[in-house]
Design an enzyme around this catalytic site. Structure first.
Site, PDB file in Angstrom:
ATOM      1  N   ASN A   1       1.842  -1.992  12.790  1.00 13.80           N
ATOM      2  CA  ASN A   1       2.140  -0.732  12.104  1.00 13.80           C
ATOM      3  C   ASN A   1       1.748   0.445  13.008  1.00 13.80           C
ATOM      4  OD1 ASN A   1       1.601   1.637  10.501  1.00 13.80           O
ATOM      5  ND2 ASN A   1       1.746   0.345   8.686  1.00 13.80           N
TER       6      ASN A   1
ATOM      7  N   ASP B   1      -7.100  -5.107   4.987  1.00 11.08           N
ATOM      8  CA  ASP B   1      -6.331  -5.479   3.811  1.00 11.08           C
ATOM      9  C   ASP B   1      -6.626  -4.444   2.734  1.00 11.08           C
ATOM     10  OD1 ASP B   1      -4.394  -7.373   2.939  1.00 11.08           O
ATOM     11  OD2 ASP B   1      -5.833  -8.111   1.476  1.00 11.08           O
ATOM     12  N   THR B   2      -5.560  -4.022   2.052  1.00 12.64           N
ATOM     13  CA  THR B   2      -5.692  -2.955   1.058  1.00 12.64           C
ATOM     14  C   THR B   2      -5.078  -3.389  -0.256  1.00 12.64           C
ATOM     15  OG1 THR B   2      -5.609  -1.221   2.729  1.00 12.64           O
ATOM     16  CG2 THR B   2      -4.972  -0.575   0.503  1.00 12.64           C
TER      17      THR B   2
ATOM     18  N   ASP C   1       2.237   5.273  -3.411  1.00 14.93           N
ATOM     19  CA  ASP C   1       1.908   6.705  -3.308  1.00 14.93           C
ATOM     20  C   ASP C   1       2.560   7.582  -4.396  1.00 14.93           C
ATOM     21  OD1 ASP C   1       0.114   6.433  -1.271  1.00 14.93           O
ATOM     22  OD2 ASP C   1       1.462   7.087   0.322  1.00 14.93           O
TER      23      ASP C   1
ATOM     24  N   LYS D   1      -3.573  13.594   2.782  1.00 15.07           N
ATOM     25  CA  LYS D   1      -3.890  12.243   2.285  1.00 15.07           C
ATOM     26  C   LYS D   1      -4.972  11.603   3.155  1.00 15.07           C
ATOM     27  CE  LYS D   1      -2.071   7.605   1.656  1.00 15.07           C
ATOM     28  NZ  LYS D   1      -0.991   6.650   1.895  1.00 15.07           N
TER      29      LYS D   1
ATOM     30  N   HIS E   1      -8.573   5.906   1.170  1.00 15.23           N
ATOM     31  CA  HIS E   1      -9.296   4.638   1.284  1.00 15.23           C
ATOM     32  C   HIS E   1      -9.303   4.142   2.736  1.00 15.23           C
ATOM     33  CE1 HIS E   1      -5.089   4.494   0.341  1.00 15.23           C
ATOM     34  NE2 HIS E   1      -4.968   3.257   0.781  1.00 15.23           N
TER      35      HIS E   1
END
Ligand code: IMP
Length: 194
Positions: free
Chosen positions: A9, A68-69, A151, A171, A176
């Protein structure tokens, strides 16, 4: 010092490279020649984050960072949580995931939720995890075009807008992932001085 970020990403890579400066060389999965998805077979964010990091460390013998989210909704006992990306099925559609979540919350008064990220670092064979959270609530309808995932239906505490109505900069100040990455960066920069 070379560390693999277990991701391709571009946003994640850019964010971490920017924060770490020149001290560490951050490489992607593509850079180390890894093709395909990483294993995510655990039932917790901590477990999945660790599983991904260990997979890279064991198979490629390189220090690494994995994350990891999940979105944890109070009235749904923490769901979708670790299953956030595939809540509405394996096709991983954000639209379908949001629609299902809104449907499952239709008759619930309590709309409190949080995003939680676990970042795992494996360095010199030692493992360390860093957590970031942002509390908020799930809106009744989708609004905003920015961001990704959930979102458009997440309103952080103390705000009136959804994450998707904020700029990326706004943001990132409260997210987080930013909190977890800040903790990781602080740790790495301290290590680099030792
Ligand atoms: P990942 O672990 O970063 O791949 O995140 C898993 C899933 O959680 C994503 O596919 C999204 O559905 C959701 N997610 C993670 N971070 C965010 C965020 O910042 N905003 C909205 N959804 C997110």
């Amino acid at each position: 010092m070379k560390i693999c970020l277990a991701s391709n990403n571009e946003n994640k890579l850019r964010e971490i490279k920017h924060k770490l400066g020149e001290t560490f060389e951050i490489v992607s999965l593509a850079d180390i020649g890894h093709v395909g998805e990483l294993p995510e077979n655990q039932k917790t964010l901590e477990g999945n984050s660790l599983e991904k990091a260990e997979y890279i460390y064991k198979n490629y013998g390189i220090d690494c960072i994995a994350d990891d989210t999940g979105l944890e909704v109070v009235a749904l006992d923490g769901a979708p949580g670790v299953y956030s990306s595939r809540y509405a099925g394996p096709h991983k559609s954000s639209e379908d995931n949001m629609n299902l979540l809104l449907k499952n919350l239709q008759i619930k008064e309590d709309r409190r939720a949080q995003f939680r990220t676990i970042v795992t670092l494996i360095m010199n064979g030692k493992t360390k995890q860093f957590e970031g959270r942002v509390a908020g609530k799930i809106s009744k309808t989708k609004s905003g075009q920015e961001g990704f995932g959930y979102d458009p239906i997440f309103i952080p505490k103390g705000y009136e807008q959804t994450f998707a109505e904020m700029s990326l900069d706004e943001k990132n100040k409260i997210s987080h992932r930013s909190e977890a990455v800040e903790k990781l960066v602080k740790f790495l920069l301290k290590k680099a001085k030792e």
